[in-house]
Structures are given as structure tokens and as C-alpha cells.
Design an enzyme around this catalytic site. Structure first.
Site, mmCIF file in Angstrom:
data_model
loop_
_atom_site.group_PDB
_atom_site.id
_atom_site.type_symbol
_atom_site.label_atom_id
_atom_site.label_comp_id
_atom_site.label_asym_id
_atom_site.label_seq_id
_atom_site.Cartn_x
_atom_site.Cartn_y
_atom_site.Cartn_z
ATOM 1 N N CYS A 80 0.841 -1.197 0.000
ATOM 2 C CA CYS A 80 0.000 0.000 0.000
ATOM 3 C C CYS A 80 0.871 1.241 0.000
ATOM 4 C CB CYS A 80 -0.986 -0.009 1.162
ATOM 5 S SG CYS A 80 -0.384 0.647 2.716
ATOM 6 N N GLU A 81 0.441 2.230 -0.732
ATOM 7 C CA GLU A 81 1.232 3.451 -0.857
ATOM 8 C C GLU A 81 1.143 4.336 0.378
ATOM 9 O OE1 GLU A 81 -1.702 6.471 -3.299
ATOM 10 O OE2 GLU A 81 -0.533 5.028 -4.452
ATOM 11 N N HIS A 82 0.202 4.043 1.270
ATOM 12 C CA HIS A 82 0.048 4.872 2.463
ATOM 13 C C HIS A 82 0.961 4.449 3.605
ATOM 14 C CE1 HIS A 82 -4.177 5.426 0.674
ATOM 15 N NE2 HIS A 82 -3.406 6.412 0.293
ATOM 16 N N HIS A 83 1.188 3.115 3.743
ATOM 17 C CA HIS A 83 1.993 2.629 4.867
ATOM 18 C C HIS A 83 3.144 1.727 4.431
ATOM 19 C CE1 HIS A 83 -2.112 3.411 6.422
ATOM 20 N NE2 HIS A 83 -1.426 4.045 7.348
ATOM 21 N N GLN A 106 -5.620 -0.483 -3.875
ATOM 22 C CA GLN A 106 -6.288 -1.544 -4.627
ATOM 23 C C GLN A 106 -7.237 -1.008 -5.682
ATOM 24 O OE1 GLN A 106 -7.943 -4.712 -2.243
ATOM 25 N NE2 GLN A 106 -9.456 -5.230 -3.789
ATOM 26 N N HIS A 115 -5.254 -6.508 3.347
ATOM 27 C CA HIS A 115 -4.370 -5.357 3.503
ATOM 28 C C HIS A 115 -3.744 -5.392 4.896
ATOM 29 C CE1 HIS A 115 -5.791 -2.988 -0.083
ATOM 30 N NE2 HIS A 115 -6.649 -3.985 -0.028
ATOM 31 N N CYS A 161 -2.074 -3.180 6.284
ATOM 32 C CA CYS A 161 -2.240 -1.909 6.996
ATOM 33 C C CYS A 161 -3.529 -1.905 7.822
ATOM 34 C CB CYS A 161 -2.201 -0.723 6.035
ATOM 35 S SG CYS A 161 -3.435 -0.790 4.732
#
Length: 193
Positions: free
Chosen positions: A78-81, A119, A147, A149
Site C-alpha cells: 500500500c502506498e500509504h503505509h 487496490q 491489507h 495496513c
């Protein structure tokens, strides 16, 4: 060592120090190098062009029935975490004079999976790459994923699954085509041949 690799490894060593570890201790001495190599593999999709991968394996065909490759395992982050996304992709298209080599569909899924992702965007990217390159009558993509995260941090909901879809052409316009796709995706697995 190239400057980019050195900078990456120094950054990993800094992270280890900041979390309270000693990057020089025996178990961690080679960790910066290992992490760099792992990220080079897990993010290799940035260096690949899905249109080229698909375009190199197009063949004329009179087939105009659905082609489905299902249960394509993928691993992303994931690009956030920057934590893992683990899932399966189901990709179908209806040819319009051309088909693509079957192995190219999973390869294309990997191209988008091996980038920092969300996703929902990955689902759209797969569908759009097929539409733009193969130019079929329709495309359907469904991703099912866990996920980390959500499971390892935050709400900590173990085994929760996220499902996303992208429909183009006939799959979006025609309910029967869409239903056929979903019934094929949800059909029980048979023993392998």
C-alpha cells in the site's frame, strides 16, 4: 556500489537506528542491503510498460467469447503505509478480432502490483491497460485482497477482505455478460489437471 543503492541502504540503517536498533549488530549488519534488494524486486513494476508486454503477444482470432484468467495471486504494497497487500485477481475480456497470450495477463497484473498501490487504482489500471492495448469488446477485473495496513495496525481486523472491480464495454453495459463473468469467478475450484 551505485550512489542510489548506497543512499537506500543508508536510509534503512537510519530507520533501524531511529526505532532503537543497532544496524551494526550481527543479525542486522546485512539488513540494509537485503531490504534494498527486496524493494527493487517488489517495486520493479515502475520499470515495466504494460502496453508493451501486452502488445508483444497479440494474435488475430475469430473468437468472440469471454476469456477469463482467474485466481492470479499477487503481492503489492500500500502506498500509504508501505505494508503488504496480498490478493487474487480475476481478469476477463471479450476479444474483438485479437487475443493476447494468456501468460501476459498475470504478467500485467504483476506490473501494477509491483508498485506502491491502492487496490482501487490497481483494478482500474489493469482494466484500462487491456482496453487500450487489446481493444476488446469488454473487460472485467475483480481484485480480492487482504491489507496488512488494516490487519497489523489501525483497526487490526484480521482476515478482512477488500473486493474491487472495474468494468468496461460489454461488461458494464450488459447485465448477462456481467453475471456470466461473476458466476465463472465464483465457481468452485475443480481439481487441477
Amino acid at each position: 556500489m551505485h550512489d542510489k543503492a548506497k543512499r537506500f541502504e543508508e536510509a534503512v540503517a537510519t530507520i533501524l537506528e531511529l526505532i532503537g536498533e543497532d544496524p551494526k549488530r550481527e543479525g542486522l549488519a546485512k539488513t540494509p542491503q537485503r531490504v534494498r534488494k527486496a524493494f527493487e524486486h517488489m517495486c520493479e513494476g515502475y520499470a515495466m510498460d504494460p502496453k508493451k508486454v501486452l502488445g508483444d503477444a497479440l494474435f488475430e482470432s475469430s473468437n468472440d467469447e469471454m476469456v477469463l484468467v482467474r485466481d492470479i495471486e499477487f503481492y503489492s504494497m500500500c502506498e500509504h503505509h508501505m505494508l503488504p497487500i496480498i490478493g487474487r485477481a480475476h481478469v476477463a475480456y471479450i476479444p474483438d478480432g485479437r487475443v493476447v497470450g494468456l501468460s501476459k495477463i498475470p504478467r500485467m497484473v504483476n506490473i501494477f502490483a509491483r508498485r506502491l498501490q491502492i487496490q482501487e487504482q490497481m483494478t482500474e489500471q489493469i482494466a484500462d491497460a487491456i482496453i487500450e492495448t487489446i481493444r476488446p469488446k469488454g473487460v472485467a477485473v475483480v481484485l480480492e485482497a487482504r491489507h496488512m495496513c488494516m490487519e497489523m495496525r489501525g483497526v487490526e481486523k484480521i482476515n478482512s477482505t477488500t473486493v474491487s472491480s472495474a468494468l468496461r464495454g460489454l461488461f458494464k453495459r450488459d447485465a448477462k455478460t456481467r453475471e456470466e463473468f461473476m458466476s465463472m469467478v465464483n465457481a468452485p475450484l475443480r481439481p487441477r489437471y
